[in-house]
Design an enzyme around this catalytic site. Structure first.
Site, PDB file in Angstrom:
ATOM      1  CD  GLU A 147     -30.326  45.051  32.993  1.00 42.79           C
ATOM      2  OE1 GLU A 147     -30.251  45.524  31.842  1.00 42.79           O
ATOM      3  OE2 GLU A 147     -31.393  44.846  33.581  1.00 42.79           O
TER       4      GLU A 147
ATOM      5  CD  GLU B 269     -30.893  50.254  32.377  1.00 42.01           C
ATOM      6  OE1 GLU B 269     -30.412  50.841  33.365  1.00 42.01           O
ATOM      7  OE2 GLU B 269     -30.474  49.146  31.981  1.00 42.01           O
TER       8      GLU B 269
HETATM    9  N1  3HC Z   1     -27.200  52.588  22.308  1.00 42.63           N
HETATM   10  C1  3HC Z   1     -26.965  53.134  21.094  1.00 42.63           C
HETATM   11  N2  3HC Z   1     -26.053  54.091  20.878  1.00 42.63           N
HETATM   12  C2  3HC Z   1     -25.366  54.525  21.948  1.00 42.63           C
HETATM   13  C3  3HC Z   1     -25.560  54.016  23.235  1.00 42.63           C
HETATM   14  C4  3HC Z   1     -26.529  53.001  23.403  1.00 42.63           C
HETATM   15  N3  3HC Z   1     -26.752  52.431  24.587  1.00 42.63           N
HETATM   16  N4  3HC Z   1     -24.734  54.656  24.073  1.00 42.63           N
HETATM   17  C5  3HC Z   1     -24.034  55.534  23.337  1.00 42.63           C
HETATM   18  N5  3HC Z   1     -24.418  55.451  22.052  1.00 42.63           N
HETATM   19  C6  3HC Z   1     -23.876  56.203  20.915  1.00 42.63           C
HETATM   20  C7  3HC Z   1     -24.163  57.685  21.026  1.00 42.63           C
HETATM   21  O1  3HC Z   1     -25.424  58.002  20.467  1.00 42.63           O
HETATM   22  C8  3HC Z   1     -23.008  58.287  20.247  1.00 42.63           C
HETATM   23  O2  3HC Z   1     -23.332  58.147  18.884  1.00 42.63           O
HETATM   24  P1  3HC Z   1     -22.841  59.254  17.836  1.00 42.63           P
HETATM   25  O3  3HC Z   1     -21.356  59.279  17.918  1.00 42.63           O
HETATM   26  O4  3HC Z   1     -23.399  58.774  16.555  1.00 42.63           O
HETATM   27  O5  3HC Z   1     -23.464  60.557  18.303  1.00 42.63           O
HETATM   28  C9  3HC Z   1     -21.856  57.336  20.529  1.00 42.63           C
HETATM   29  O6  3HC Z   1     -22.456  56.126  21.000  1.00 42.63           O
HETATM   30  C10 3HC Z   1     -20.910  57.823  21.601  1.00 42.63           C
HETATM   31  O7  3HC Z   1     -21.670  58.181  22.734  1.00 42.63           O
HETATM   32  P2  3HC Z   1     -21.326  59.486  23.581  1.00 42.63           P
HETATM   33  O8  3HC Z   1     -21.141  60.652  22.675  1.00 42.63           O
HETATM   34  O9  3HC Z   1     -22.352  59.589  24.644  1.00 42.63           O
HETATM   35  O10 3HC Z   1     -19.903  59.075  24.158  1.00 42.63           O
HETATM   36  P3  3HC Z   1     -19.293  59.347  25.572  1.00 42.63           P
HETATM   37  O11 3HC Z   1     -17.947  58.751  25.541  1.00 42.63           O
HETATM   38  O12 3HC Z   1     -19.459  60.773  25.955  1.00 42.63           O
HETATM   39  O13 3HC Z   1     -20.187  58.506  26.617  1.00 42.63           O
HETATM   40  C11 3HC Z   1     -21.367  56.613  27.473  1.00 42.63           C
HETATM   41  C12 3HC Z   1     -20.223  57.123  26.577  1.00 42.63           C
HETATM   42  C13 3HC Z   1     -21.082  56.950  28.942  1.00 42.63           C
HETATM   43  C14 3HC Z   1     -21.444  55.136  27.295  1.00 42.63           C
HETATM   44  C15 3HC Z   1     -22.676  57.306  27.042  1.00 42.63           C
HETATM   45  O14 3HC Z   1     -22.828  57.160  25.652  1.00 42.63           O
HETATM   46  C16 3HC Z   1     -23.911  56.758  27.675  1.00 42.63           C
HETATM   47  O15 3HC Z   1     -24.220  57.109  28.797  1.00 42.63           O
HETATM   48  N6  3HC Z   1     -24.661  55.914  26.949  1.00 42.63           N
HETATM   49  C17 3HC Z   1     -25.952  55.454  27.361  1.00 42.63           C
HETATM   50  C18 3HC Z   1     -25.867  54.372  28.375  1.00 42.63           C
HETATM   51  C19 3HC Z   1     -27.238  53.862  28.686  1.00 42.63           C
HETATM   52  O16 3HC Z   1     -28.187  54.597  28.851  1.00 42.63           O
HETATM   53  N7  3HC Z   1     -27.351  52.548  28.799  1.00 42.63           N
HETATM   54  C20 3HC Z   1     -28.588  51.909  29.076  1.00 42.63           C
HETATM   55  C21 3HC Z   1     -29.291  51.617  27.815  1.00 42.63           C
HETATM   56  S1  3HC Z   1     -30.921  50.976  28.070  1.00 42.63           S
HETATM   57  C22 3HC Z   1     -30.685  49.389  28.506  1.00 42.63           C
HETATM   58  O17 3HC Z   1     -29.580  48.948  28.625  1.00 42.63           O
HETATM   59  C23 3HC Z   1     -31.918  48.593  28.693  1.00 42.63           C
HETATM   60  C24 3HC Z   1     -31.666  47.308  29.357  1.00 42.63           C
HETATM   61  O18 3HC Z   1     -31.851  47.438  30.727  1.00 42.63           O
HETATM   62  C25 3HC Z   1     -32.547  46.249  28.841  1.00 42.63           C
END
Ligand code: 3HC
Ligand code: NAI
Length: 693
Positions: free
Chosen positions: A108, A128
């Protein structure tokens, strides 16, 4: 270089200002990050000598989204909306330079830049929906203005990560950079934009694609219809669709308002809270308190599988898919040929559906060797046994394996219920023995229960967990007990479901209640699917249970066209008058007067004993955390993610409520309902499973 705050730097490359975000692990947009970025942009904008701005990230990824751990807490710092305004309204070009993943709030933010450059390995997505939300920072309004309504609907409701090449095609990114040259290319690109005086492209002003869908409600109706099954029970997909509808039908700012309202509704609702919990539980499950991350791993290059039946074939496919060679052993040529043919047919079906090429099929089959000679497993690093569920056979197999397979190799059993320690004792290397309990169909189901025996060595467990990750599973480490975590809890539900039918409910009443709760199917539909004759012996049957009677009548489930339900030629189930009559007569014979059983009682009777059993599992140390149990149930049994798993569900309805029912049933119906000591303790202390450390 100016350090703006601990995570944001502002540097100069000639006339280009370069803002670098460095907030490991994934550059999530925490309050501090938003503050840092806002300040860096303000300074870069104020600096008259900077002609354009590049936003780039350090570490493994571009911004992976809002900081999910901040959700549900009071907001601090600059709002994401204000940050986006600063970027989009910048009076000079802003270029987002993307590597890794630009997800959620990250994409975004990038959509507020005027241009986007990415490396070929980068991916963009709005995931999301997977945490019960929708893109709440303009994503639902900007995305369709670039990629069009159909593609946007697909992206926001699936949460899929789209690769850079595809993004280039749809216009989501403007140009590709070489894998190792993102910064330089983004700066060059910014210089070109300045030199050619290209416009400050604001996605919000791009109306052609949304206007093209205006007055065509059928696009949305069709999309909803096609995906109804997939979205069943979930709120977020529907809200995401409504937001795209708003993008089509409303002016941009009104669309933003609609998006904000629906985002807040989801954010404060129970489904997203549960799904966010699951997001962290899925990551927590890999963390093993007594096994250090750097525990040496045993390299797994060649895998042996014993038994090419239902499970053996599926287990082998997991490894073949990951490019690992597999040797599969059977007892007869016939069983081997059948097993290998099923694996091939499964792959060919996937190829027919376009999800794999025939070359992929041959590549996988080329890694597979079938044999009747167990000696062929001598050089395997890991052998997984999937023969009949009988202790005598398993012991014999493990005794032989121990003599054949090289020292240092891991021997695993896929047993569903048997004692892994007893199996291990039939070898001279119990420290190399463990359970690897796959779920059926083993090539599809994500869950793997890694069963730790009393003597299993730490490197063996560490290897099992890492191997699980390599083959795309989610693994939960569990201890030895009857049925481990998943099946042990399932047995509680099954027992109560059977009792409820004797007491007055019909199988389809029980199934309907559990289906409506969100499970993929109820216990009786599940029995029909698996086959009622599992464990049934024709010579020994004595009409002592409903299941026996059904089997005696050759109603052995879907495969015979009838079980608890009747099935038509398309395997569509209907409640069976025959079964109903059998049940009525069986109750009469047992002297049971049926009573009316409410849906509420069905749900509570099936689920509360599971929660209670989960508490016993925790108190016995057979699972590390309550959230691991939830992971087992979500990934092994289709527990609805939006209810967070049985333990989370217990917490959310109140453990005192669960305990009160267990106590009452214990008093009226006996030992099956004895409350777990841990449940008693948590309620007495006013705590939840989530409070357990
Ligand atoms: N917020 C907080 N922590 C996050 C995070 C996030 N968005 N994304 C990842 N993390 C943390 C994980 O909890 C993990 O923490 P840990 O090591 O303490 O367990 C660490 O980052 C590494 O994450 P992964 O183990 O998942 O690492 P990968 O390399 O396997 O994957 C990734 C990376 C593809 C970025 C995956 O973490 C992911 O899919 N993250 C979520 C992405 C997501 O859902 N984004 C949308 C968030 S909601 C939003 O943006 C709302 C907005 O529209 C207003
Ligand atoms: P299956 O009956 O489909 O297959 C077992 C296969 O093992 C048969 O093909 C048989 O010929 C072969 N076999 C038997 N003894 C052998 C030996 N000594 N050497 C080599 N091959 C031998 O059984 P299924 O369903 O695959 O179950 C296997 C194991 O997996 C059991 O322990 C079961 O409890 C477990 N399991 C089964 C699940 C299921 O849903 N079917 C789910 C999870 C675990």
């Amino acid at each position: 270089m100016t350090a703006i705050n601990p995570v944001t730097d502002l540097a100069r490359d000639g006339e280009i200002a370069v803002i670098t975000l460095n907030s490991p692990p994934v550059n999530a947009l925490s309050g501090q990050v938003r503050d840092g970025l806002a300040e860096a942009f303000r300074q870069a904008i104020a600096d008259g000598t900077a002609k354009a701005i590049v936003l780039i990230c350090a570490g493994k990824t571009f911004i992976a989204g809002a900081d999910i751990s901040e959700f549900g807490k009071p907001m601090t710092g600059t709002s994401l909306f204000d940050l986006e305004q600063i970027i989009e309204n910048a009076p000079k070009p802003v270029v987002a330079a993307i590597h890794g993943t630009a997800l959620g709030g990250g994409l975004e933010v990038a959509l507020c830049a005027h241009y986007r450059v990415a490396v070929p390995s980068a991916k963009c997505g709005l995931p999301e929906v997977n945490i019960g939300l929708l893109p709440g920072a303009g994503g639902t309004q900007r995305l369709p203005r670039i990629v069009g309504v159909e593609a946007a609907l697909d992206m926001v409701t699936s949460g899929k990560h789209v690769n850079a090449k595809k993004c280039l095609e749809t216009g989501l990114i403007d140009t590709l950079a070489p894998e190792d040259g993102l910064r330089a290319t983004a700066i060059e690109f910014a210089k070109t934009v300045v030199a050619e005086n290209r416009p400050l492209k604001k996605v919000r002003e791009n109306n052609a694609k949304v206007e093209a869908a205006r007055g065509k409600p059928e696009i949305f109706a069709e999309f909803r219809k096609t995906n109804a099954r997939k979205f069943r029970g979930f709120l977020a997909p529907e809200y995401n669709i409504r937001c795209i509808e708003a993008a089509v039908n409303l002016p941009f700012d009104d669309g933003l308002k609609a998006e904000r309202k629906m985002f807040m509704e989801l954010m404060t609702g129970p489904q997203s809270a549960a799904q966010r919990y699951v997001f962290f539980a899925e990551r927590q499950v890999w963390k093993l308190p007594d096994i250090a991350d750097d525990t040496p791993e045993i390299p797994v290059k060649k895998v042996g599988v014993i038994g090419a039946g239902t499970m053996g074939g599926g287990i082998a496919m997991n490894f073949l898919n990951a490019g690992i060679a597999v040797t599969i052993v059977e007892t007869s040529e016939e069983a081997l040929t059948r097993g290998l043919a099923i694996i091939r047919r499964n792959y060919e079906n996937t190829a027919r559906k376009g999800r794999m090429t025939m070359a992929d099929v041959e590549k996988r089959m080329g890694l597979l060797t079938g044999t009747l000679d167990m000696n062929a497993l001598a050089d395997c690093d890991l052998v997984i046994e999937a023969v009949f569920e009988r202790m005598d056979i398993k012991k014999e197999v493990f005794g032989k394996l121990d003599a054949i397979v090289k020292q240092g190799a891991i021997l695993a059993s896929n047993t569903s219920y048997l004692n892994v320690d007893e199996i291990a004792a039939s070898t001279k290397r119990p420290e190399y023995v463990l359970g690897l309990h796959f779920f059926s169909p083993a090539n599809v189901m994500r869950l793997l229960e890694v069963v730790r025996g009393a003597k299993t060595a730490k490197p063996v467990i560490a290897t099992a967990m890492k191997t699980a990750k390599r083959i795309g599973k989610i693994a939960a480490l569990v201890g030895v007990c009857h049925g481990f975590v998943g099946n042990r809890m399932l047995a509680q539900r099954q027992r109560e479901a059977n009792k409820l039918v004797l007491e007055g409910a019909m199988p389809w009443d029980v199934d309907r209640v559990l289906y409506d709760f969100g499970l993929p199917m109820g216990p009786f539909a599940m029995s029909d699917l698996a086959g009622l004759d599992i464990g049934w012996v024709k010579e020994k049957t004595s009409s002592s249970t409903l299941r026996e009677i059904l089997c005696e009548m050759d109603r052995r489930g879907q495969k015979t066209g009838a079980g608890f339900y009747d099935y038509d030629e398309n395997r569509k189930a209907t409640p069976s008058p025959v079964t109903e009559k059998i049940i009525t007569e069986f109750r009469a014979k047992q002297g049971i007067t049926p009573r009316k059983i409410s849906d509420e009682e069905i749900l509570e009777r099936c689920i509360y004993p599971m929660i209670n059993e989960g508490a016993k599992i925790l108190e016995e140390g057979k699972a590390i955390r309550a959230s691991d149990i939830d992971i087992v149930w979500i990934n092994g049994y289709g527990w609805p993610v939006y209810r967070g798993g049985p333990m989370y569900y217990g917490d959310s309805i109140g453990l005192d409520k669960v305990l009160a029912k267990m106590r009452a049933w214990h008093a009226s119906m006996g030992a099956d309902f004895k409350p777990a000591a841990l449940l008693e303790k948590l309620v007495a202390e006013g705590k939840t499973f989530r409070d357990l450390k």
